[in-house]
Design a protein around this motif. Structure first.
Motif, PDB file in Angstrom:
ATOM      1  N   GLU A 201      31.818  34.498  54.270  1.00 38.67           N
ATOM      2  CA  GLU A 201      33.331  34.676  54.105  1.00 38.67           C
ATOM      3  C   GLU A 201      33.848  35.509  54.900  1.00 38.67           C
ATOM      4  O   GLU A 201      33.221  36.483  55.591  1.00 38.67           O
ATOM      5  CB  GLU A 201      33.275  35.115  52.559  1.00 38.67           C
ATOM      6  CG  GLU A 201      33.057  34.265  51.491  1.00 38.67           C
ATOM      7  CD  GLU A 201      33.132  34.810  50.197  1.00 38.67           C
ATOM      8  OE1 GLU A 201      33.950  35.879  50.055  1.00 38.67           O
ATOM      9  OE2 GLU A 201      32.292  34.546  49.244  1.00 38.67           O
TER      10      GLU A 201
ATOM     11  N   GLU B 246      37.275  38.126  55.347  1.00 38.75           N
ATOM     12  CA  GLU B 246      38.042  38.983  54.480  1.00 38.75           C
ATOM     13  C   GLU B 246      38.802  39.775  55.339  1.00 38.75           C
ATOM     14  O   GLU B 246      38.319  40.259  56.215  1.00 38.75           O
ATOM     15  CB  GLU B 246      37.599  39.460  53.194  1.00 38.75           C
ATOM     16  CG  GLU B 246      36.641  38.643  52.349  1.00 38.75           C
ATOM     17  CD  GLU B 246      36.237  39.263  50.922  1.00 38.75           C
ATOM     18  OE1 GLU B 246      36.368  40.363  50.930  1.00 38.75           O
ATOM     19  OE2 GLU B 246      35.762  38.722  50.307  1.00 38.75           O
TER      20      GLU B 246
ATOM     21  N   ILE C  57      36.329  41.747  57.806  1.00 38.15           N
ATOM     22  CA  ILE C  57      34.959  41.828  57.335  1.00 38.15           C
ATOM     23  C   ILE C  57      34.651  40.466  57.087  1.00 38.15           C
ATOM     24  O   ILE C  57      35.079  39.523  56.563  1.00 38.15           O
ATOM     25  CB  ILE C  57      34.651  42.678  55.986  1.00 38.15           C
ATOM     26  CG1 ILE C  57      35.174  43.947  56.156  1.00 38.15           C
ATOM     27  CG2 ILE C  57      33.323  42.542  55.638  1.00 38.15           C
ATOM     28  CD1 ILE C  57      35.098  44.904  54.988  1.00 38.15           C
ATOM     29  N   TYR C  58      33.076  40.108  57.734  1.00 34.08           N
ATOM     30  CA  TYR C  58      32.428  39.132  57.436  1.00 34.08           C
ATOM     31  C   TYR C  58      31.506  39.364  56.452  1.00 34.08           C
ATOM     32  O   TYR C  58      30.676  40.505  56.450  1.00 34.08           O
ATOM     33  CB  TYR C  58      31.575  38.531  58.734  1.00 34.08           C
ATOM     34  CG  TYR C  58      32.365  37.815  59.604  1.00 34.08           C
ATOM     35  CD1 TYR C  58      32.893  36.500  59.809  1.00 34.08           C
ATOM     36  CD2 TYR C  58      32.806  38.403  60.991  1.00 34.08           C
ATOM     37  CE1 TYR C  58      33.669  35.895  60.676  1.00 34.08           C
ATOM     38  CE2 TYR C  58      33.353  37.916  62.092  1.00 34.08           C
ATOM     39  CZ  TYR C  58      33.721  36.610  62.062  1.00 34.08           C
ATOM     40  OH  TYR C  58      34.458  36.001  62.903  1.00 34.08           O
ATOM     41  N   GLU C  59      31.438  38.597  55.071  1.00 36.24           N
ATOM     42  CA  GLU C  59      30.424  38.672  54.246  1.00 36.24           C
ATOM     43  C   GLU C  59      29.506  37.536  54.413  1.00 36.24           C
ATOM     44  O   GLU C  59      29.902  36.399  54.409  1.00 36.24           O
ATOM     45  CB  GLU C  59      31.182  38.655  52.964  1.00 36.24           C
ATOM     46  CG  GLU C  59      32.199  40.049  52.533  1.00 36.24           C
ATOM     47  CD  GLU C  59      32.579  39.953  51.250  1.00 36.24           C
ATOM     48  OE1 GLU C  59      32.423  39.194  50.432  1.00 36.24           O
ATOM     49  OE2 GLU C  59      33.356  40.994  50.933  1.00 36.24           O
TER      50      GLU C  59
ATOM     51  N   ARG D 121      25.644  35.961  53.501  1.00 39.91           N
ATOM     52  CA  ARG D 121      24.272  36.029  52.588  1.00 39.91           C
ATOM     53  C   ARG D 121      23.334  35.139  53.380  1.00 39.91           C
ATOM     54  O   ARG D 121      23.639  34.111  53.910  1.00 39.91           O
ATOM     55  CB  ARG D 121      24.673  35.210  51.249  1.00 39.91           C
ATOM     56  CG  ARG D 121      25.568  36.057  50.445  1.00 39.91           C
ATOM     57  CD  ARG D 121      25.648  35.517  49.082  1.00 39.91           C
ATOM     58  NE  ARG D 121      26.776  36.475  48.325  1.00 39.91           N
ATOM     59  CZ  ARG D 121      27.326  36.502  47.147  1.00 39.91           C
ATOM     60  NH1 ARG D 121      26.632  35.746  46.365  1.00 39.91           N
ATOM     61  NH2 ARG D 121      28.281  36.984  46.942  1.00 39.91           N
TER      62      ARG D 121
ATOM     63  N   LYS E 127      22.570  40.366  51.037  1.00 41.79           N
ATOM     64  CA  LYS E 127      24.145  40.225  51.036  1.00 41.79           C
ATOM     65  C   LYS E 127      24.753  41.258  52.052  1.00 41.79           C
ATOM     66  O   LYS E 127      24.090  42.636  51.911  1.00 41.79           O
ATOM     67  CB  LYS E 127      24.684  40.634  49.563  1.00 41.79           C
ATOM     68  CG  LYS E 127      24.451  39.631  48.563  1.00 41.79           C
ATOM     69  CD  LYS E 127      25.118  40.116  47.249  1.00 41.79           C
ATOM     70  CE  LYS E 127      24.471  39.343  46.126  1.00 41.79           C
ATOM     71  NZ  LYS E 127      24.806  39.817  44.885  1.00 41.79           N
TER      72      LYS E 127
ATOM     73  N   GLU F 156      27.553  43.074  54.801  1.00 50.46           N
ATOM     74  CA  GLU F 156      29.128  43.102  54.999  1.00 50.46           C
ATOM     75  C   GLU F 156      29.166  43.426  56.408  1.00 50.46           C
ATOM     76  O   GLU F 156      28.376  44.605  56.899  1.00 50.46           O
ATOM     77  CB  GLU F 156      29.637  43.852  54.305  1.00 50.46           C
ATOM     78  CG  GLU F 156      30.004  43.696  52.830  1.00 50.46           C
ATOM     79  CD  GLU F 156      30.879  44.665  52.006  1.00 50.46           C
ATOM     80  OE1 GLU F 156      31.183  45.487  52.550  1.00 50.46           O
ATOM     81  OE2 GLU F 156      31.279  44.217  50.697  1.00 50.46           O
TER      82      GLU F 156
ATOM     83  N   SER G 190      27.308  47.170  55.207  1.00 51.39           N
ATOM     84  CA  SER G 190      26.393  47.264  53.980  1.00 51.39           C
ATOM     85  C   SER G 190      25.401  46.115  54.035  1.00 51.39           C
ATOM     86  O   SER G 190      25.784  45.092  54.523  1.00 51.39           O
ATOM     87  CB  SER G 190      27.005  47.394  52.695  1.00 51.39           C
ATOM     88  OG  SER G 190      27.744  46.245  52.351  1.00 51.39           O
TER      89      SER G 190
ATOM     90  N   LYS H 262      24.423  51.319  53.076  1.00 49.87           N
ATOM     91  CA  LYS H 262      25.626  51.239  53.234  1.00 49.87           C
ATOM     92  C   LYS H 262      26.045  52.334  53.971  1.00 49.87           C
ATOM     93  O   LYS H 262      25.855  53.560  53.885  1.00 49.87           O
ATOM     94  CB  LYS H 262      26.522  51.450  51.869  1.00 49.87           C
ATOM     95  CG  LYS H 262      27.885  51.363  51.655  1.00 49.87           C
ATOM     96  CD  LYS H 262      28.393  51.139  50.320  1.00 49.87           C
ATOM     97  CE  LYS H 262      29.784  51.162  50.460  1.00 49.87           C
ATOM     98  NZ  LYS H 262      30.543  49.689  50.062  1.00 49.87           N
TER      99      LYS H 262
END
Length: 115
Positions: free
Chosen positions: A68, A70, A77-79, A81, A91, A93, A103, A112
């Motif tokens: 994702e 955002e 930020i790329y999230e 998984r 997971k 970030e 994180s 984090k």
């Protein structure tokens, strides 16, 4: 990069492209999100997804299953998984500007770098 990894990255990249194109809903808001992401990439404010996935692959082995993108308060930020070999999901970030891991949360890891 092995074939299954390439397919996973390709599918994740396609999912990201589709998510950016469609956005969280239809209409102007989704188009606006997509446009901001495209402009950020073209302006050099964020790394391309491929560069971020290279970082993830080196530091966190496994299969990328979700990506994702955002934006919050002018932070991108790329999230991501990652399905790990033991079956756990990691997971991540990632700061989209420079690829720094913000994180990481998973079965055997909690990290984090900032609040």
């Amino acid at each position: 990069m092995n074939l299954s990894r390439r397919v996973g990255v390709l599918l994740s990249g396609c999912a990201l492209a589709l998510a950016l194109a469609v956005g969280p809903g239809s209409g102007a808001a989704g188009e606006s999100d997509h446009e901001r992401a495209r402009q950020a990439l073209e302006a050099g404010k964020v790394l391309p997804l491929g560069a971020v996935l290279d970082i993830v692959e080196r530091e966190f082995p496994g299969q990328v299953v979700k990506v994702e993108f955002e934006e919050e308060d002018d932070e991108f930020i790329y999230e991501i998984r990652v399905l790990q070999s033991g079956g756990g999901i990691l997971k991540l970030e990632i700061d989209a500007r420079d690829g720094t891991v913000i994180s990481a949360k998973g079965r055997d890891i909690k990290f984090k770098s900032r609040d």
